[in-house]
Enzyme design. Structure first.
Site, PDB file in Angstrom:
ATOM      1  N   ARG A 135       9.003  51.564  20.672  1.00 27.08           N
ATOM      2  CA  ARG A 135      10.029  52.569  20.357  1.00 27.08           C
ATOM      3  C   ARG A 135       9.427  53.968  20.328  1.00 27.08           C
ATOM      4  O   ARG A 135      10.091  54.940  20.636  1.00 27.08           O
ATOM      5  CB  ARG A 135      10.634  52.295  18.979  1.00 27.08           C
ATOM      6  CG  ARG A 135      11.569  51.119  18.943  1.00 27.08           C
ATOM      7  CD  ARG A 135      12.214  51.031  17.591  1.00 27.08           C
ATOM      8  NE  ARG A 135      12.688  52.356  17.194  1.00 27.08           N
ATOM      9  CZ  ARG A 135      12.911  52.733  15.958  1.00 27.08           C
ATOM     10  NH1 ARG A 135      12.713  51.902  14.969  1.00 27.08           N
ATOM     11  NH2 ARG A 135      13.335  53.949  15.688  1.00 27.08           N
TER      12      ARG A 135
ATOM     13  N   CYS B  45      16.746  50.480   6.303  1.00 29.61           N
ATOM     14  CA  CYS B  45      15.918  49.889   7.351  1.00 29.61           C
ATOM     15  C   CYS B  45      14.612  49.405   6.734  1.00 29.61           C
ATOM     16  O   CYS B  45      14.453  49.429   5.518  1.00 29.61           O
ATOM     17  CB  CYS B  45      15.685  50.871   8.486  1.00 29.61           C
ATOM     18  SG  CYS B  45      14.554  52.183   8.061  1.00 29.61           S
TER      19      CYS B  45
ATOM     20  N   LYS C  75       8.293  62.378  20.272  1.00 30.93           N
ATOM     21  CA  LYS C  75       9.556  61.630  20.147  1.00 30.93           C
ATOM     22  C   LYS C  75      10.520  62.358  19.214  1.00 30.93           C
ATOM     23  O   LYS C  75      11.689  62.541  19.529  1.00 30.93           O
ATOM     24  CB  LYS C  75       9.259  60.222  19.600  1.00 30.93           C
ATOM     25  CG  LYS C  75      10.487  59.498  19.058  1.00 30.93           C
ATOM     26  CD  LYS C  75      10.174  58.096  18.571  1.00 30.93           C
ATOM     27  CE  LYS C  75       9.719  57.986  17.142  1.00 30.93           C
ATOM     28  NZ  LYS C  75      10.769  58.127  16.125  1.00 30.93           N
ATOM     29  N   ASN C  76      10.015  62.776  18.059  1.00 30.85           N
ATOM     30  CA  ASN C  76      10.914  63.328  17.043  1.00 30.85           C
ATOM     31  C   ASN C  76      11.333  64.773  17.322  1.00 30.85           C
ATOM     32  O   ASN C  76      12.117  65.343  16.561  1.00 30.85           O
ATOM     33  CB  ASN C  76      10.301  63.178  15.643  1.00 30.85           C
ATOM     34  CG  ASN C  76      10.292  61.711  15.216  1.00 30.85           C
ATOM     35  OD1 ASN C  76      10.942  60.872  15.854  1.00 30.85           O
ATOM     36  ND2 ASN C  76       9.548  61.399  14.164  1.00 30.85           N
TER      37      ASN C  76
ATOM     38  N   ARG D  31      17.187  55.143   3.098  1.00 37.27           N
ATOM     39  CA  ARG D  31      17.465  56.229   4.038  1.00 37.27           C
ATOM     40  C   ARG D  31      18.941  56.651   4.097  1.00 37.27           C
ATOM     41  O   ARG D  31      19.592  56.558   5.153  1.00 37.27           O
ATOM     42  CB  ARG D  31      16.927  55.871   5.429  1.00 37.27           C
ATOM     43  CG  ARG D  31      15.463  55.481   5.394  1.00 37.27           C
ATOM     44  CD  ARG D  31      14.876  55.239   6.729  1.00 37.27           C
ATOM     45  NE  ARG D  31      14.702  56.465   7.494  1.00 37.27           N
ATOM     46  CZ  ARG D  31      14.239  56.506   8.734  1.00 37.27           C
ATOM     47  NH1 ARG D  31      13.896  55.388   9.331  1.00 37.27           N
ATOM     48  NH2 ARG D  31      14.104  57.641   9.367  1.00 37.27           N
TER      49      ARG D  31
ATOM     50  N   ASP E  39       4.484  59.317   8.542  1.00 38.97           N
ATOM     51  CA  ASP E  39       4.379  58.573   9.805  1.00 38.97           C
ATOM     52  C   ASP E  39       2.929  58.245  10.175  1.00 38.97           C
ATOM     53  O   ASP E  39       2.683  57.583  11.182  1.00 38.97           O
ATOM     54  CB  ASP E  39       5.033  59.358  10.953  1.00 38.97           C
ATOM     55  CG  ASP E  39       6.549  59.396  10.814  1.00 38.97           C
ATOM     56  OD1 ASP E  39       7.089  58.617  10.021  1.00 38.97           O
ATOM     57  OD2 ASP E  39       7.178  60.224  11.501  1.00 38.97           O
TER      58      ASP E  39
HETATM   59  N1  EPU Z   1      17.017  61.305   2.286  1.00 42.42           N
HETATM   60  C1  EPU Z   1      18.086  61.228   1.425  1.00 42.42           C
HETATM   61  N2  EPU Z   1      19.285  61.737   1.833  1.00 42.42           N
HETATM   62  C2  EPU Z   1      19.469  62.283   3.060  1.00 42.42           C
HETATM   63  C3  EPU Z   1      18.389  62.368   3.928  1.00 42.42           C
HETATM   64  C4  EPU Z   1      17.164  61.862   3.533  1.00 42.42           C
HETATM   65  O1  EPU Z   1      17.958  60.729   0.311  1.00 42.42           O
HETATM   66  O2  EPU Z   1      20.599  62.712   3.362  1.00 42.42           O
HETATM   67  C5  EPU Z   1      15.685  60.796   1.883  1.00 42.42           C
HETATM   68  C6  EPU Z   1      15.193  59.645   2.736  1.00 42.42           C
HETATM   69  O3  EPU Z   1      15.720  58.404   2.284  1.00 42.42           O
HETATM   70  C7  EPU Z   1      13.703  59.766   2.577  1.00 42.42           C
HETATM   71  C8  EPU Z   1      13.489  61.270   2.503  1.00 42.42           C
HETATM   72  O4  EPU Z   1      14.743  61.827   2.119  1.00 42.42           O
HETATM   73  O5  EPU Z   1      13.308  59.164   1.373  1.00 42.42           O
HETATM   74  C9  EPU Z   1      13.038  61.956   3.782  1.00 42.42           C
HETATM   75  O6  EPU Z   1      13.826  61.493   4.862  1.00 42.42           O
HETATM   76  P1  EPU Z   1      14.137  62.366   6.149  1.00 42.42           P
HETATM   77  O7  EPU Z   1      15.600  62.616   6.195  1.00 42.42           O
HETATM   78  O8  EPU Z   1      13.231  63.537   6.221  1.00 42.42           O
HETATM   79  O9  EPU Z   1      13.766  61.353   7.298  1.00 42.42           O
HETATM   80  P2  EPU Z   1      14.501  61.273   8.694  1.00 42.42           P
HETATM   81  O10 EPU Z   1      14.958  62.618   9.074  1.00 42.42           O
HETATM   82  O11 EPU Z   1      15.481  60.159   8.691  1.00 42.42           O
HETATM   83  C10 EPU Z   1      12.420  61.803  10.180  1.00 42.42           C
HETATM   84  C11 EPU Z   1      11.658  61.103  11.267  1.00 42.42           C
HETATM   85  C12 EPU Z   1      10.922  59.922  10.669  1.00 42.42           C
HETATM   86  C13 EPU Z   1       9.964  60.452   9.603  1.00 42.42           C
HETATM   87  C14 EPU Z   1      10.738  61.233   8.541  1.00 42.42           C
HETATM   88  C15 EPU Z   1       9.839  61.877   7.503  1.00 42.42           C
HETATM   89  C16 EPU Z   1      13.019  61.559  13.207  1.00 42.42           C
HETATM   90  C17 EPU Z   1      13.928  61.051  14.267  1.00 42.42           C
HETATM   91  N3  EPU Z   1      12.617  60.678  12.290  1.00 42.42           N
HETATM   92  O12 EPU Z   1      13.311  60.831   9.639  1.00 42.42           O
HETATM   93  O13 EPU Z   1      10.176  59.343  11.734  1.00 42.42           O
HETATM   94  O14 EPU Z   1       9.298  59.369   8.981  1.00 42.42           O
HETATM   95  O15 EPU Z   1      11.513  62.270   9.182  1.00 42.42           O
HETATM   96  O16 EPU Z   1       8.928  62.722   8.094  1.00 42.42           O
HETATM   97  O17 EPU Z   1      12.672  62.735  13.207  1.00 42.42           O
HETATM   98  C18 EPU Z   1       9.051  57.618  12.856  1.00 42.42           C
HETATM   99  O18 EPU Z   1       8.919  58.386  13.822  1.00 42.42           O
HETATM  100  O19 EPU Z   1       8.442  56.531  12.766  1.00 42.42           O
HETATM  101  C19 EPU Z   1       9.945  57.986  11.760  1.00 42.42           C
HETATM  102  C20 EPU Z   1      10.417  57.105  10.885  1.00 42.42           C
END
Ligand code: EPU
Length: 418
Positions: A398, A118, A22-23, A123, A306
């Site tokens: 999802r 969320c 998915k990701n 996030r 995850d």
């Molecule tokens: N963060 C910030 N600022 C930002 C971006 C992130 O503070 O601008 C923080 C977040 O709040 C979090 C940490 O950095 O505490 C890591 O977040 P990240 O940005 O890596 O998460 P994401 O990109 O929103 C993706 C996956 C998630 C997975 C996370 C961590 C996708 C579409 N989603 O989310 O997947 O948990 O990386 O590996 O790739 C899931 O599939 O269930 C899922 C939530």
């Protein structure tokens, strides 16, 4: 609202093909916005989030022909009629933020509803926005929307304050068509980031260093249309590994690569059981009660956040006491309360959970709160004695394609009820 009725415990036995990730699929679908030519993606998982992403791309004007039953998605973004990702879609799927980088770099403007907090944490997306500003974009927040504009983006040295997966992906996509070289430091190293880089490279992008914490992108004038096959879903694979660790039995997971599972695989091995690589798959066998395993979540190659809820479910019936630290998201223990309803013994102190493995869990009514929490509750219910009802299973849909059918195939007693 659909629910799962699960009657346990049952040993699991059988064979499954693991879906595409998915990701990886979500950013790769968005990357189609970077080209005006035909793109064909295969091994696309048939998931609610993927369908939502297709709807979003169609709203933007991309021609999308999805045949998700066969894992195929054909896209053509030669004409874009809107530059907006509306609130109604972003609120159902945060990954919508991934259209920001590609829209801005190819079309000079993007309006994306600001994703709110969320179920698992705040996030924020500040790192995405900071990087795009450093590349020359004007970014403002108007009426709950991120509005980014740039006649042209310019390569720059981007040092992320923390490791962000979709942040790295957004910057990488934006940088492909930027003027000059972009260096992303403190980049995410997840296999899904590498798959996106591979896809972009095949389109003609000049990217080096993906899979390490420094990625270099030399901007090019345009990107061409290609075919691409999505990598396997390491989280789906690890989830089924946890299910067999908890229930016992023997399952074969086809089309997976243990080398792409980082510390998550090491920790699953610590639970006991044997893992044998056979051709393109892995045979997993758990004869005895699993051992309790302590772990903390980290960016790849660390233990995946995850998978935290699913391995916690295993720990609930494992032999021994384990300590689980959630280091990525501030609120990712929503499943704990529900696991307690099944008889699990878990104490929580801030971002640490201490689990005292029980000999058995008992079926109960529980509520899913987010995607991976639901998977953890499914595993705990599979091993619990008697009937469990898991409410709000739409969270699970999802990110897991037909998990009920797959579990039934492995011999579990699972029923989807309204
Ligand atoms: N963060 C910030 N600022 C930002 C971006 C992130 O503070 O601008 C923080 C977040 O709040 C979090 C940490 O950095 O505490 C890591 O977040 P990240 O940005 O890596 O998460 P994401 O990109 O929103 C993706 C996956 C998630 C997975 C996370 C961590 C996708 C579409 N989603 O989310 O997947 O948990 O990386 O590996 O790739 C899931 O599939 O269930 C899922 C939530």
């Amino acid at each position: 609202m659909e629910k799962f009725k699960i009657v346990g415990p049952n040993r699991l036995r059988g064979e499954l093909k693991i879906e595409g990730a998915k990701n990886a699929a979500l950013p790769i679908l968005c990357a189609s916005l970077l080209s005006s030519e035909d793109i064909r993606i295969t091994n696309v998982p048939n998931l609610r989030d993927v369908r939502t992403m297709c709807d979003l791309l169609k709203k933007i004007g991309v021609k999308v022909k999805e045949d998700l039953k066969n894992g195929v998605c054909a896209l053509n973004a030669s004409k874009v009629s809107s530059i907006e990702a509306p609130y109604d879609l972003v609120k159902t799927m945060r990954a919508s933020i991934l259209v920001l980088g590609p829209l801005l770099s190819r079309h000079g403007e993007a309006r994306v509803s600001l994703p709110g907090g969320c179920a698992i944490g705040q996030r924020p997306v500040d790192q995405h926005l900071k990087a795009l500003e450093q590349m020359g974009a004007e970014v403002s927040l108007v009426d709950g929307y991120i509005h980014a504009k740039a006649k042209k983006l310019f390569g720059n040295r981007i040092v992320n304050d923390l490791i962000t997966v979709t942040g790295t992906e957004n910057i990488m996509m934006a940088a492909c068509l930027a003027d000059g070289t972009t260096i992303i430091e403190n980049a995410a190293r997840e296999p899904e980031v590498v798959d996106l880089a591979k896809f972009l490279r095949s389109m003609g992008a000049r990217i080096k260093g993906d899979g390490t914490n420094i990625i270099q992108i030399d901007g090019v004038k345009n990107l061409i249309g290609v075919d691409h096959e999505i990598i396997f879903d390491r989280i789906e694979a690890a989830t089924f590994m946890c299910a067999v660790a908890a229930c016992g039995g023997e399952i074969f997971l086809d089309k997976i690569d243990l080398n792409l599972m980082g510390k998550t695989y090491d920790k699953l091995q610590e639970c006991g059981g044997t893992f044998s690589e056979i051709e393109d798959g892995v045979l997993i066998n758990f004869k005895k009660r699993p051992k309790a395993v302590s772990f903390e979540t980290k960016p790849f190659p660390g233990f995946a956040t995850d998978m935290q809820a699913q391995l916690m479910a295993v720990n609930c019936i494992a032999d021994g006491i384990s300590v689980v630290k959630e280091k990525i998201f501030e609120n990712r223990f929503m499943h704990v309360q529900e696991m307690r309803r099944l008889g699990a013994k878990i104490e929580v102190d801030g971002s640490t959970a201490i689990i005292n493995g029980r000999n058995k869990l008992n079926g109960a009514k529980v509520m899913a709160t987010d995607l991976r929490a639901s998977a953890g509750l499914v595993i705990a219910s599979l091993v619990a004695e008697g009937e469990s009802i898991i409410d709000r299973i739409y969270h699970l849909d999802r990110g897991y394609a037909q998990m009920d059918r797959k579990l039934i195939q492995l011999g579990a007693k699972v029923q989807r009820i309204s």
